[in-house]
Structures are given as C-alpha cells and as structure tokens.
Design a protein around this motif. Sequence first.
Motif, PDB file in Angstrom:
ATOM      1  N   TYR A 175       0.706  -1.252   0.034  1.00  0.00           N
ATOM      2  CA  TYR A 175      -0.202  -0.090   0.126  1.00  0.00           C
ATOM      3  C   TYR A 175       0.840   1.245  -0.131  1.00  0.00           C
ATOM      4  O   TYR A 175       0.569   2.281  -0.654  1.00  0.00           O
ATOM      5  CB  TYR A 175      -0.800  -0.083   1.240  1.00  0.00           C
ATOM      6  CG  TYR A 175      -1.812   1.146   1.300  1.00  0.00           C
ATOM      7  CD1 TYR A 175      -2.931   1.504   0.632  1.00  0.00           C
ATOM      8  CD2 TYR A 175      -1.566   2.231   2.299  1.00  0.00           C
ATOM      9  CE1 TYR A 175      -3.692   2.565   0.532  1.00  0.00           C
ATOM     10  CE2 TYR A 175      -2.180   3.237   2.481  1.00  0.00           C
ATOM     11  CZ  TYR A 175      -3.585   3.433   1.490  1.00  0.00           C
ATOM     12  OH  TYR A 175      -4.217   4.712   1.548  1.00  0.00           O
ATOM     13  N   PHE A 176       1.787   1.251   1.037  1.00  0.00           N
ATOM     14  CA  PHE A 176       2.787   2.560   1.028  1.00  0.00           C
ATOM     15  C   PHE A 176       3.791   2.372  -0.249  1.00  0.00           C
ATOM     16  O   PHE A 176       4.264   3.579  -0.285  1.00  0.00           O
ATOM     17  CB  PHE A 176       3.262   2.548   2.330  1.00  0.00           C
ATOM     18  CG  PHE A 176       2.548   3.105   3.466  1.00  0.00           C
ATOM     19  CD1 PHE A 176       1.836   4.402   3.532  1.00  0.00           C
ATOM     20  CD2 PHE A 176       2.073   2.034   4.489  1.00  0.00           C
ATOM     21  CE1 PHE A 176       0.990   4.670   4.334  1.00  0.00           C
ATOM     22  CE2 PHE A 176       1.172   2.418   5.468  1.00  0.00           C
ATOM     23  CZ  PHE A 176       0.632   3.598   5.334  1.00  0.00           C
ATOM     24  N   ASP A 177       4.079   1.333  -0.893  1.00  0.00           N
ATOM     25  CA  ASP A 177       4.975   1.354  -1.965  1.00  0.00           C
ATOM     26  C   ASP A 177       4.956   2.537  -2.942  1.00  0.00           C
ATOM     27  O   ASP A 177       6.063   3.300  -2.930  1.00  0.00           O
ATOM     28  CB  ASP A 177       4.608  -0.021  -2.757  1.00  0.00           C
ATOM     29  CG  ASP A 177       6.134  -0.435  -3.099  1.00  0.00           C
ATOM     30  OD1 ASP A 177       6.870  -0.281  -2.308  1.00  0.00           O
ATOM     31  OD2 ASP A 177       5.945  -1.207  -4.170  1.00  0.00           O
TER      32      ASP A 177
ATOM     33  N   LEU B 194       6.676   5.966  -1.577  1.00  0.00           N
ATOM     34  CA  LEU B 194       7.840   6.049  -0.981  1.00  0.00           C
ATOM     35  C   LEU B 194       8.992   6.020  -1.747  1.00  0.00           C
ATOM     36  O   LEU B 194       8.820   5.702  -3.184  1.00  0.00           O
ATOM     37  CB  LEU B 194       8.161   4.981   0.002  1.00  0.00           C
ATOM     38  CG  LEU B 194       7.185   4.949   1.173  1.00  0.00           C
ATOM     39  CD1 LEU B 194       7.295   3.511   1.904  1.00  0.00           C
ATOM     40  CD2 LEU B 194       7.476   6.003   1.977  1.00  0.00           C
ATOM     41  N   PHE B 195      10.080   6.632  -1.651  1.00  0.00           N
ATOM     42  CA  PHE B 195      11.400   6.315  -2.439  1.00  0.00           C
ATOM     43  C   PHE B 195      12.080   4.980  -1.996  1.00  0.00           C
ATOM     44  O   PHE B 195      11.758   4.548  -1.244  1.00  0.00           O
ATOM     45  CB  PHE B 195      12.277   7.524  -2.156  1.00  0.00           C
ATOM     46  CG  PHE B 195      11.859   8.951  -2.480  1.00  0.00           C
ATOM     47  CD1 PHE B 195      11.710   9.314  -3.950  1.00  0.00           C
ATOM     48  CD2 PHE B 195      11.407   9.660  -1.374  1.00  0.00           C
ATOM     49  CE1 PHE B 195      11.312  10.404  -4.120  1.00  0.00           C
ATOM     50  CE2 PHE B 195      11.083  11.087  -1.956  1.00  0.00           C
ATOM     51  CZ  PHE B 195      10.779  11.507  -3.300  1.00  0.00           C
ATOM     52  N   MET B 196      13.068   4.688  -3.059  1.00  0.00           N
ATOM     53  CA  MET B 196      13.693   3.460  -3.218  1.00  0.00           C
ATOM     54  C   MET B 196      13.997   3.031  -1.508  1.00  0.00           C
ATOM     55  O   MET B 196      13.715   2.117  -0.924  1.00  0.00           O
ATOM     56  CB  MET B 196      14.741   3.626  -3.892  1.00  0.00           C
ATOM     57  CG  MET B 196      15.561   2.108  -4.043  1.00  0.00           C
ATOM     58  SD  MET B 196      14.446   0.898  -4.831  1.00  0.00           S
ATOM     59  CE  MET B 196      15.569  -0.601  -4.642  1.00  0.00           C
ATOM     60  N   ASP B 197      14.932   4.107  -1.035  1.00  0.00           N
ATOM     61  CA  ASP B 197      15.451   3.959   0.328  1.00  0.00           C
ATOM     62  C   ASP B 197      14.373   3.852   1.121  1.00  0.00           C
ATOM     63  O   ASP B 197      14.702   2.772   2.164  1.00  0.00           O
ATOM     64  CB  ASP B 197      16.490   5.038   0.474  1.00  0.00           C
ATOM     65  CG  ASP B 197      17.501   5.226  -0.399  1.00  0.00           C
ATOM     66  OD1 ASP B 197      17.798   4.410  -1.111  1.00  0.00           O
ATOM     67  OD2 ASP B 197      18.395   6.164  -0.027  1.00  0.00           O
ATOM     68  N   GLU B 198      13.549   4.427   1.163  1.00  0.00           N
ATOM     69  CA  GLU B 198      12.253   4.387   2.238  1.00  0.00           C
ATOM     70  C   GLU B 198      11.603   3.171   2.162  1.00  0.00           C
ATOM     71  O   GLU B 198      11.255   2.429   3.267  1.00  0.00           O
ATOM     72  CB  GLU B 198      11.478   5.511   2.135  1.00  0.00           C
ATOM     73  CG  GLU B 198      11.925   6.838   2.539  1.00  0.00           C
ATOM     74  CD  GLU B 198      11.036   8.107   1.990  1.00  0.00           C
ATOM     75  OE1 GLU B 198      10.956   9.094   2.752  1.00  0.00           O
ATOM     76  OE2 GLU B 198      10.334   7.818   1.045  1.00  0.00           O
ATOM     77  N   GLN B 199      11.538   2.394   0.809  1.00  0.00           N
ATOM     78  CA  GLN B 199      10.941   1.161   0.653  1.00  0.00           C
ATOM     79  C   GLN B 199      11.739   0.127   1.335  1.00  0.00           C
ATOM     80  O   GLN B 199      11.255  -0.629   2.227  1.00  0.00           O
ATOM     81  CB  GLN B 199      10.827   0.915  -0.757  1.00  0.00           C
ATOM     82  CG  GLN B 199       9.658   1.474  -1.476  1.00  0.00           C
ATOM     83  CD  GLN B 199       9.736   1.275  -2.976  1.00  0.00           C
ATOM     84  OE1 GLN B 199      10.407   0.482  -3.479  1.00  0.00           O
ATOM     85  NE2 GLN B 199       8.829   2.279  -3.612  1.00  0.00           N
ATOM     86  N   ILE B 200      12.975   0.266   1.057  1.00  0.00           N
ATOM     87  CA  ILE B 200      13.832  -0.833   1.708  1.00  0.00           C
ATOM     88  C   ILE B 200      13.950  -0.659   3.393  1.00  0.00           C
ATOM     89  O   ILE B 200      13.693  -1.713   3.821  1.00  0.00           O
ATOM     90  CB  ILE B 200      15.355  -0.538   1.224  1.00  0.00           C
ATOM     91  CG1 ILE B 200      15.487  -1.018  -0.112  1.00  0.00           C
ATOM     92  CG2 ILE B 200      16.194  -1.491   2.049  1.00  0.00           C
ATOM     93  CD1 ILE B 200      16.805  -0.720  -0.750  1.00  0.00           C
TER      94      ILE B 200
END
Lengths: 226, 267, 130
Positions: B228-230, B233-239
């Motif tokens: 859902y949040f994907d 968010l940015f790549m770093d935040e996703q990780i």
Amino acid sequence: MIEVLGVKKRYRNKQVIEDVSFTANKGEITCLIGLNGTGKSTILKGIMGLTPFDQGNVLIDGKPIDLNTVAFVPDHSTFPIHFSIEQCEAFMRDFYPKFDPKLFARLVDEFKLFPEDKLRELSKGTLAKVNLALGIAQDPDYLLLDEPFSGIDVFSKEQIVELFSSDIMEDRGVLITTHEIDDIEYLVDKAVMLNRGRIVREFDVEDVRFIHGKSIVDVMREEYGA
Amino acid sequence: MNVLKLISWELDRVKKSYLILVGILLLLQFGWLGAFLWRQNATYEEMRLEGMTGYTVSFINYIGSTIFTLSVGVAIVAMIFFSVWIWYRDFQGRGMFMMRLLTIPTGRMELFVAKFVTVMMLILGLFAIQWMALFLQYQLFSAWLNAKMIPLQGSFERAIQFDYLAMMYPESGFNFLVHQVLIAFVVLALFTFVLVERGLWQRTLWSPFLAICVVSGLIALPTFLIIYFDRYLFMDEQIGLFGLALIGMVFGLTLLSRRFLSKKMSV
Amino acid sequence: MIIQFNTRSPVYIQVVDYFKKKMALGELKAGEEMPSRRELATELKINPNTVQKAFKEMEEQQLITTERNRPSRVTTDDHVLKRIRTELVDEAVAVFVESIQELDVTMDELVSKIKRQYGEGNLDDRGTGS
C-alpha cells in the motif's frame, strides 16, 4: 509436596477433568486411583506441563514445576524403538543434568537388563523396567508413574514392587496412577480416588484400615460400585 | 551447551536422509550433464556433416534445462518438507519422543533454537555442495567441449547470473546475507505453523488450516502495508520499510512460537 | 519371612502382631537384634513408612528398645515378654470363644472336643504359661 489446585481440562465436548485438587507428599507413595479413561494420565501430563490444563494450578514445594526435581515415567517408552538401552542412557546423560549413571547402573543390575538390547526387542515388562530406571536415575524429588503395572508380567511386577520398599526410593515423593490396586495395596501411604473427573476420596490408607476396617478395594467398591 | 548437544543430536538423526538427498541431487545433475553433453555432441556432428556452421553451446543451456531446474526444485521441496518434518517426526507414534524432549530440564526454547540452526545448517550445506558441484560441472562441461572442439559461448560468471541461480551466487556478501535472512524467515514461518497447529486448544482436522491462517495472517498484514505504501515512497524508504516489516514479522513469529511451544503444546 | 497380610486391618499392626508372636514363641529372644527397617520393608514388600510406624508402635509397647544409631533390640524385660504371651493367648481364646458361642455348645461338650482334637497328652504340658 505436590499441590494440584483446582485444575480443569476439556477435550472436544467432554469435560475430562471437572475440578481436581489434591496433594502428594514427599517421602510418601500416593496413589491416584480411577477406572480406565477417567483422566489419570491427563493429570500427570498436566503436572508435567505436557498437556496444559485449561484452569487451575500446580505447585511443587510451593513453586511452579522445576523439571530437575520431577521425573515422569509414562506407560510407554518415549524413545524411538530402534534405540538401545545404552543409547537412551546416553541421551539422558546429555540432557538431564541430574541424571546419575551410577544409580542407573545399579537399577540395570537389579532389573537384570542388558544395556545393548534394543527397545523393540523388549517385552512390555522389561520395557516398563527400563522406563522406570531412566526415570529414577534422574534422581528426582518427585516421581510420577503412569500405570507402571498395567499389562506386565508377574515377575517384572514383583521386581518393581520390591524397588518401592528399597532405599532407592527413600525420601522421594511418588505419585502413581492405577486402575487396579492389588499389586500395590501394601505400598501405598495415601489414596486419591478419581471418578467422573472429580476427586471423590482422599485418605490415609492405614487410617481407613484402622478406623473403618476397610481395604482400599473396599473403598473402591463403594465408589465405583464394581 | 545444551543447544550444541541438541544440534549435534539433530544432525546425527538426519545424517542418513541428508546424504541420500545429496546423492540424488549429484546423481541427477552429473547424470544429466553426461546426457546433455552427449546430445550436444551428436547434434554438433550432425550439423557439421550437413555443412552448417556457427553452432555454439552455452553453460546456460545446461543450467536452464528442465532436469537441472528439477534437481534444484527437489532440493528446495526437500528442505521445506524437512523444516516441518523435523518437528512432526517427534510427534510420530504412541511413544512420542516429543514427550521426552519437552521434559528436558533446560527449557523448550533451546529445542527450538537447535532445530532452527539444524535446518539452516542443512540448507547452507546444500548451497555449499551446489557451489562446488556447479563449478565442477562447468569444468567438465568446458573440458568436454574443448576436446570435441565445439565452440563455447559465455563464461561461468555469466552463466551463474542466470535466473534463480543468482540466489546461490549473489553479487555481494550483503546480498548473500539478505538471501539467507529471507530463507531463515521462511523456515521460521514453517516452524511457527507447526507449533501453532500442535498447540491449538482443540486439535481437530481443521487445526492445520487454522494454523495456516494464523501464520499467513501474521505475514500478510505487514505485506499489504508495504504494498500500500510502496507507491508513496522512495527506493531507500521502501527498503527501510521492508526491513522494519521483516523485523516485526520475525519478532511476531518468534513470540508466537515461543508461546505455543512453552505454554500450549499438548502431547 | 512371609506374612499373609489382611488388607482390611492396618498393615503396621499386622507387623507388630507378627513380631509379638515370634517373641512369644521364643523365635526372637530377649535382647536379640531386630532386622533393620529397610530390610524388613523390602522383604515384606511393604511401604517403609509402615515399617517405621510398626517399630514406633513396638517401642511404645516396650517390646523393643532402640538406642540412637543402633539396630533395635528385643526387650530384656521379662514381664513384657510374659505379657505378650498372655495377650496372644487371650486374644486367640476370645476369638475362639466368640465363634463357638454362636453354635450354642455346652462347656462339657466343648472341653471333650478340644481334648480330642488337641491330641491327648499335649494338653497337660502346654497352656500353663503366664
């Protein structure tokens, strides 16, 4: 002292243990008597934490159970049948810190067991002796025995009975379940009778003989109408 | 100390089956390699006789083949099966070795840890064996083609980037670690499933389904959250979020396992 | 050593009775060492606590004496030993009389029957104790 306080247990739709409380003292042999399928084994397993009670509490010398001080001997072997007696002993030595190899050796000697025998080769009576030896060699303060005499031969029975009146059992508290008292009538200090998931009698065996002139079997007959 | 003894105990018990599994895998792979090379050789000869040129063989042809994939599949299925069996085995029969294990005085979580480490050791062992086997297979592969003067395309390094093999031959130590953590997570989930199933209040035919629901629910919830949040968010935040969710799930599964193993387990 | 126990009366009392009989018959002599409690429990296949109770009872009845850390011994007190014998005989007679009374037998008939059953001659030597 083992204190069983208000325990209850339900299986499916059946209330196997309604509300059970009793005590078993150290240095005494307490016998939990009940007809087959009345939840005797469940109570022993419950004390050991192998089958949790739905309600109630168990205290050993006032504290929750410490497995170093209580040993459980079920009516079957808990080791894989391809194990030899030696292998069982090796396992016990590895994982039970209080296991006493000298005591075990003495029991092996007294029961005339052969350590290299595999469990699958043993008769029911011999297997019962092996289980008992493995339990006692844990050098526990309390020993819980589930039907140690059921379905075993006369001579094994005799050997086990003799053990109970020997120094090996001195100062230990023993809680035995059985549905036939004959074999141990003279060994028992205290009888606790279970019927329909409840304790119906709890008495000092000699007192009942002295005051009422009744044997354990007499009291059983009254309770179970057999 | 007891954990180590338990691990060696568990390893000892699984030794034979494990060796059989390794034997089957190696037999399958090396046997297939032989057949594969023999067939390539035949095709090459045929084409050469017909005057066609430009025939090349790549190691990817071998590791992309059905049978090689199958052999890896066998290993994965075997390990999934073992992660569950390592518990269920002890519940087998009237004797129930589990009774014995549960009355070991030093505590039940040691049992859990020992079984977990055992499974991970076996999996890592398979990785190691596969690495060596694959390398050896490549040596045989290139030696044979050289001997037959069949042109070889691509390198070992290229070949092992192929598809799922990237999991076994990660680009970096960090990647490797991430992969192992994911594997460990799967094992943990399987363990939790077994323990929940074995510890349910009323054990019926439905227990396994109920246990699957509990475990998958515990995993699904954070996963949906991530999905859902994907997009926000940015790549770093996703990780970061993924890592957080993973830690949360590991925590949850471990607590659940612990509760069921020490308080609910019924034998 | 075998005791045929009765399940309906206290085992410790049966053990005490067993030893009384042995003392009365002189099989256990005054001052003789008693078997250890542990041995006795094993031999009779009964609970050691019961044997302990029996010994306590015997001490209270002054049949045996126990000094600290020594094996118990049969009392050397002659009065006690004699008392045991009287007790046993009285008990046996009481039981006998009770059961024979139910049958409504006259004293003469009874005495003559006893004499015959007991075996002539033996009656004169025995039964004069106490």
